[in-house]
Structures are given as C-alpha cells and as structure tokens.
Design a protein around this motif. Sequence first.
Motif, PDB file in Angstrom:
ATOM      1  N   ARG A  85      14.753 -32.156   0.730  1.00 41.54           N
ATOM      2  CA  ARG A  85      14.959 -33.455   0.081  1.00 41.54           C
ATOM      3  C   ARG A  85      13.887 -33.753  -0.961  1.00 41.54           C
ATOM      4  O   ARG A  85      14.073 -34.603  -1.828  1.00 41.54           O
ATOM      5  CB  ARG A  85      14.988 -34.566   1.136  1.00 41.54           C
ATOM      6  CG  ARG A  85      16.194 -34.485   2.065  1.00 41.54           C
ATOM      7  CD  ARG A  85      16.118 -35.498   3.193  1.00 41.54           C
ATOM      8  NE  ARG A  85      17.126 -35.238   4.215  1.00 41.54           N
ATOM      9  CZ  ARG A  85      18.382 -35.636   4.172  1.00 41.54           C
ATOM     10  NH1 ARG A  85      18.778 -36.351   3.114  1.00 41.54           N
ATOM     11  NH2 ARG A  85      19.234 -35.352   5.129  1.00 41.54           N
ATOM     12  N   HIS A  86      12.757 -33.061  -0.857  1.00 43.86           N
ATOM     13  CA  HIS A  86      11.707 -33.228  -1.858  1.00 43.86           C
ATOM     14  C   HIS A  86      11.912 -32.329  -3.070  1.00 43.86           C
ATOM     15  O   HIS A  86      11.086 -32.352  -3.997  1.00 43.86           O
ATOM     16  CB  HIS A  86      10.329 -32.948  -1.232  1.00 43.86           C
ATOM     17  CG  HIS A  86       9.847 -34.031  -0.306  1.00 43.86           C
ATOM     18  ND1 HIS A  86       9.444 -35.271  -0.747  1.00 43.86           N
ATOM     19  CD2 HIS A  86       9.709 -34.056   1.040  1.00 43.86           C
ATOM     20  CE1 HIS A  86       9.078 -36.017   0.285  1.00 43.86           C
ATOM     21  NE2 HIS A  86       9.221 -35.306   1.384  1.00 43.86           N
ATOM     22  N   GLY A  87      12.984 -31.512  -3.053  1.00 45.38           N
ATOM     23  CA  GLY A  87      13.293 -30.684  -4.206  1.00 45.38           C
ATOM     24  C   GLY A  87      13.204 -29.200  -3.904  1.00 45.38           C
ATOM     25  O   GLY A  87      12.686 -28.780  -2.868  1.00 45.38           O
ATOM     26  N   SER A  88      13.720 -28.393  -4.834  1.00 44.66           N
ATOM     27  CA  SER A  88      13.755 -26.946  -4.633  1.00 44.66           C
ATOM     28  C   SER A  88      12.360 -26.327  -4.595  1.00 44.66           C
ATOM     29  O   SER A  88      12.134 -25.342  -3.881  1.00 44.66           O
ATOM     30  CB  SER A  88      14.584 -26.285  -5.736  1.00 44.66           C
ATOM     31  OG  SER A  88      14.021 -26.545  -7.014  1.00 44.66           O
ATOM     32  N   THR A  89      11.410 -26.899  -5.324  1.00 47.24           N
ATOM     33  CA  THR A  89      10.045 -26.373  -5.311  1.00 47.24           C
ATOM     34  C   THR A  89       9.413 -26.535  -3.935  1.00 47.24           C
ATOM     35  O   THR A  89       8.807 -25.604  -3.388  1.00 47.24           O
ATOM     36  CB  THR A  89       9.171 -27.082  -6.359  1.00 47.24           C
ATOM     37  OG1 THR A  89       9.719 -26.873  -7.654  1.00 47.24           O
ATOM     38  CG2 THR A  89       7.739 -26.556  -6.326  1.00 47.24           C
ATOM     39  N   SER A  90       9.566 -27.717  -3.372  1.00 51.39           N
ATOM     40  CA  SER A  90       9.026 -27.982  -2.035  1.00 51.39           C
ATOM     41  C   SER A  90       9.699 -27.086  -0.993  1.00 51.39           C
ATOM     42  O   SER A  90       9.036 -26.540  -0.100  1.00 51.39           O
ATOM     43  CB  SER A  90       9.237 -29.458  -1.674  1.00 51.39           C
ATOM     44  OG  SER A  90       8.832 -29.729  -0.344  1.00 51.39           O
TER      45      SER A  90
ATOM     46  N   LEU B 151       2.074 -23.911  -1.930  1.00 51.52           N
ATOM     47  CA  LEU B 151       1.708 -22.950  -0.889  1.00 51.52           C
ATOM     48  C   LEU B 151       0.243 -23.103  -0.490  1.00 51.52           C
ATOM     49  O   LEU B 151      -0.102 -23.001   0.691  1.00 51.52           O
ATOM     50  CB  LEU B 151       1.950 -21.519  -1.377  1.00 51.52           C
ATOM     51  CG  LEU B 151       3.353 -20.945  -1.225  1.00 51.52           C
ATOM     52  CD1 LEU B 151       3.416 -19.535  -1.815  1.00 51.52           C
ATOM     53  CD2 LEU B 151       3.751 -20.901   0.233  1.00 51.52           C
ATOM     54  N   SER B 152      -0.600 -23.346  -1.462  1.00 51.95           N
ATOM     55  CA  SER B 152      -2.033 -23.489  -1.171  1.00 51.95           C
ATOM     56  C   SER B 152      -2.314 -24.679  -0.268  1.00 51.95           C
ATOM     57  O   SER B 152      -3.317 -24.690   0.456  1.00 51.95           O
ATOM     58  CB  SER B 152      -2.822 -23.627  -2.481  1.00 51.95           C
ATOM     59  OG  SER B 152      -2.489 -24.847  -3.146  1.00 51.95           O
ATOM     60  N   LEU B 153      -1.429 -25.678  -0.267  1.00 54.64           N
ATOM     61  CA  LEU B 153      -1.607 -26.841   0.603  1.00 54.64           C
ATOM     62  C   LEU B 153      -1.129 -26.555   2.027  1.00 54.64           C
ATOM     63  O   LEU B 153      -1.640 -27.138   2.993  1.00 54.64           O
ATOM     64  CB  LEU B 153      -0.830 -28.037   0.032  1.00 54.64           C
ATOM     65  CG  LEU B 153      -1.254 -28.543  -1.347  1.00 54.64           C
ATOM     66  CD1 LEU B 153      -0.349 -29.706  -1.780  1.00 54.64           C
ATOM     67  CD2 LEU B 153      -2.711 -28.995  -1.327  1.00 54.64           C
ATOM     68  N   GLY B 154      -0.142 -25.656   2.162  1.00 56.57           N
ATOM     69  CA  GLY B 154       0.385 -25.363   3.492  1.00 56.57           C
ATOM     70  C   GLY B 154      -0.382 -24.292   4.239  1.00 56.57           C
ATOM     71  O   GLY B 154      -0.335 -24.229   5.476  1.00 56.57           O
TER      72      GLY B 154
ATOM     73  N   GLY C 129       4.515 -36.406   2.064  1.00 57.10           N
ATOM     74  CA  GLY C 129       5.318 -35.334   1.500  1.00 57.10           C
ATOM     75  C   GLY C 129       5.153 -34.005   2.202  1.00 57.10           C
ATOM     76  O   GLY C 129       5.173 -33.908   3.426  1.00 57.10           O
ATOM     77  N   PHE C 130       4.951 -32.949   1.417  1.00 52.10           N
ATOM     78  CA  PHE C 130       4.864 -31.582   1.927  1.00 52.10           C
ATOM     79  C   PHE C 130       3.752 -31.432   2.967  1.00 52.10           C
ATOM     80  O   PHE C 130       3.941 -30.813   4.016  1.00 52.10           O
ATOM     81  CB  PHE C 130       4.623 -30.631   0.751  1.00 52.10           C
ATOM     82  CG  PHE C 130       4.563 -29.178   1.129  1.00 52.10           C
ATOM     83  CD1 PHE C 130       5.724 -28.442   1.327  1.00 52.10           C
ATOM     84  CD2 PHE C 130       3.345 -28.534   1.273  1.00 52.10           C
ATOM     85  CE1 PHE C 130       5.671 -27.095   1.670  1.00 52.10           C
ATOM     86  CE2 PHE C 130       3.281 -27.189   1.604  1.00 52.10           C
ATOM     87  CZ  PHE C 130       4.448 -26.470   1.808  1.00 52.10           C
ATOM     88  N   VAL C 131       2.605 -32.006   2.697  1.00 52.91           N
ATOM     89  CA  VAL C 131       1.472 -31.926   3.628  1.00 52.91           C
ATOM     90  C   VAL C 131       1.801 -32.654   4.926  1.00 52.91           C
ATOM     91  O   VAL C 131       1.485 -32.176   6.022  1.00 52.91           O
ATOM     92  CB  VAL C 131       0.196 -32.502   2.988  1.00 52.91           C
ATOM     93  CG1 VAL C 131      -0.931 -32.596   4.016  1.00 52.91           C
ATOM     94  CG2 VAL C 131      -0.236 -31.649   1.807  1.00 52.91           C
TER      95      VAL C 131
END
Length: 512
Positions: free
Chosen positions: A332-337, A421-424, A477-479
């Motif tokens: 839902r946050h987009g294809s990049t996420s 990726l660097s955040l995950g 978000g992702f984080v």
Amino acid sequence: MTNYDVSYLYKSMDKNPVWELFKNLRDVLKKDELGVEIAKIAIPAAMALAADPIASLIDTAFIGHIGPVELAAVGVAIAVFNQASKIAIFPLVSVTTSFVAEEDATRSFEGDPEEIETLESGFAGNSEKEELIPKVESANSFSVSPSQGKLDEGRQNCRHNSAASSALIIGGLLGIVQAVFLIFAAKPLLNYMGVKPDSPMLNPAIKYLTVRSLGAPAVLLSLAMQGVFRGFKDTKTPLYATMMGDIVNIILDPIFIFVFGFGVTGAAIAHVISQYLISLILMGKLMGQVDLLPPRMKDLQFGRFLKNGFLLLLRVIAATFCVTLAASLAARHGSTSMAAFQVCLQVWLATSLLADGLAVSGQAILASAFAKNEYDRATLTASRVLQLGLLLGLGLSLVVLVILGYASGLFTTDKEVLSLLSLGIPFVVATQPINSLAFVFDGINYGASDFTYSAYSMILVAAVSTVLLLLLSSSFGFVGIWVALSIFMSLRALAGFWRIGTRTGPWSYLQG
C-alpha cells in the motif's frame, strides 16, 4: 550426557527452568549421543528447508533485473501463495511428524509385554496424549514385525504406518483444493493485498500466481511426505529431493525468463516443474519404505489429524496473517516499498528458517521420548536444541549483515529500493537470535504434542502484533512495519519460555 548431568539439570530446573536451560553453553557443541542424533536430523533438515527459500531468492534476483514493478508484483503473489500453502499444509506436516514418530516408537518395541504395559500406563490420566498415540496392542496384533517392519507378503524394509497413509491422502486433496481456489480467486486476493485494478503490478502478479498455483498439488503432497520422513528421523531423503528440484528450478529460470522471453510467467513455470520433480522423487523413495495402503481402512487416522490439525490451522492462520498483513501494508506504500520489503523478507525467512532444522530434530526426538515416557531425554533434548538455536541465531546475524549490507545490489539496482533496504537491514539482522529461539520452541511444543497451547498462545500474540502493525505502519511507514514484525517474533519466543517456565502442560513433570 551422564547421570550426573541429568540429575544436575533437574535440580537446577527446580529453581528456574528457563534460566537453567541455557546454562553450560560451553557444552552446546558436545559430541555426545544426543548431540550426534540432533546433528544427523537437524543438518539435512535445515539444508532442505533453506533450499527452497534460497531458490526463491534466486528467483527474486532474476525477476529483479526485469524491473522493480515485476519484482514487487511477484513479491505480493508469493505472499498470497505462501499463506495459502502454510494454511493448508503446515498443520498437516507438523502433526504428521509427531504422529509418525510416535507410531514408529510404539512399534519399535520387541514385543516385550512389560515395556508395552509401561508405555500404555504412561498415557493413563493424560487424555490429550492418549488420543494422539494409537492404542498399543500385543505384538502379535501388528501386521508388521516389530523389529523389521516386514509386510506379511514378505516385502523387505517396508512397514505399515497409518499416520503416513492418512497424511498423503489429506495432502493430495488439499493440494487440488488450493490450486482451484488460487486460480479462480487470484484477482480478488491480490486486490485484498493492496494491488488495485489500476496498479501496474496487477497483470504480472496474476500471471505469476495463476501459473504457480498449478504446482500446488505437488507442493502439498511433497511437504506431507517430508513430514513422514521427518517422523522416521530421515531428513536426508527430503534434502536430496529438494536439492534436485531446486537445481532444476535455477537452471530453468534464466531459460524461461530471458531466452524464451516469458518474464514472470517463466519464473513460475520453472518453479512448478521443480515442485513436481521433488514430489516424484519423494514418492518413489517412500514407496520403498512404507506400504502406503493400510491393512484396514478404519486404521486411517483422519479424526486425529482433523482435531489437532485444526488447532494448528488456527495457529498458522494467526501467524501468516501477521506476515501477510505486513506485506499488504508495504504494498500500500507503493511498489518501491514492496520491492524492498520483498528482498528483506526473503532473506529474513531464508536464514531464520535454518533454525527449523533444529525444530524438526527436537520435535522428532521429543515425540519419541514422550511416547516412551523418557522424561530425562525430553528435558535434555529441549535444553540442547534451545542452546543450539541461540548459537545459530547469533551466527545468522553476521551472515545476514554480510548478505544485505554488502550484496544488496544482487537483488536490485534501483536506488530508491536500495535506500529503503538500508532501513530494513538492522531489523533483519537483530532479530535472527529471536527468530531462531521462536522456531525451536515451535518444534519443542509439537514434539510434546502441546498443540492446544501452541494455537491459543499464537492467536494472542497475533492479535497484539496486528494492532501494532496497523499503528506503526501508519505512523512510521516501512520502518514501522519492521518494528512491529520484530515485536511479533519476540512475543512468539516469550510464549515458549512461559510454557516451560511455569511447568505446565506436558512440562508439569518438572514440578516433581
């Protein structure tokens, strides 16, 4: 381990069961009888379990070079397929391993009436265990020789095992149902996952999911057979079959994707072919060891499988719902996420699932030990596999740091995806020891036939984690998604510690 070691462990666990499980870590790699048995089961099992996620990682790497949209689309499709597979087969595999091991243990007696009487008396007063173990009759009532497992017709090295026969029938039927369901419900399922009708991910996701669903019968049947082999403490055969299938998958991937120009459909075709190959290899091997037709149809244990399988079904639905919800929120946050989440998740699962090898080993040994009322062996096995799980988790943290920290470019060259990726990466690295302990506790619970606690504790954990996923995803978000997943795995491990620490359920013998 010596009698002194057993006595010391029991006295220590009277004080603090959880803490004492992790004492004497210096002996964790001790090559005693128990350590060798664990290694013989765990190492091939871990390699087999890791082979498929590694093949999926290679799929991900190939598809990632098509484009970020295709990578994200396949990530969503795989999440849907995996959830359906786990819901359908994971309960069956888990109960199959325990039931086959228990039935095999009861038939390993040499017809000694005193041993059989002791075994039966041990189940008295334990209604759950009594239902899980088929009633042991006299040795003459078996259709197979207790020592050799020969069939009445004289076929060598084969034996009847009604749990194995039941598992294969159920696995085959579930595979057909899953294939039909996923093919006809692909679009609404993907819409639920956040892939809307106007999304560029929709078409490649539908293509991949539809084709890969054709392999569902092979996937579920092969996993059911792997559960049977695990119950026999044979994890080398599933490893051989899985490696052969995955090698074929890796070879066919670039041919179908790039040479024939099939794109994501080619990746799905390669995967389906590999799964049918695995299933054929396992079936051939199993038919040489087990007479798959039970002496009597009433010997099939559908009732036992359905009752305990339903409990684990609830557990699996709760667990996979959290992971699938996380994938949906990322989409839902987009294809990049979603692309970044897919890479992190595949590495997360591929590495932490190595601990499932220890879980399988612990489950098989514990199921046999509890069936024979060998509580000393059960206690020592639980302690050793948990210590090994902690050590494995720490090692995996270093491996994951290298894979994601220095080799992220193998999965994608998109700068925005690499930035996410660097955040995950820190979360994937830090949770490896926690994941390992959580998976090992699963094996311990299943080996003790503690299916009821496993189900309800997971439902509670999933309920809390679902709330956290929704809140943290919307805020961070992702984080936030990865923070919530880290809490989810921590709560799973805590539930395992709680059961042994309170000396309840199958561990009530620790009170005395």
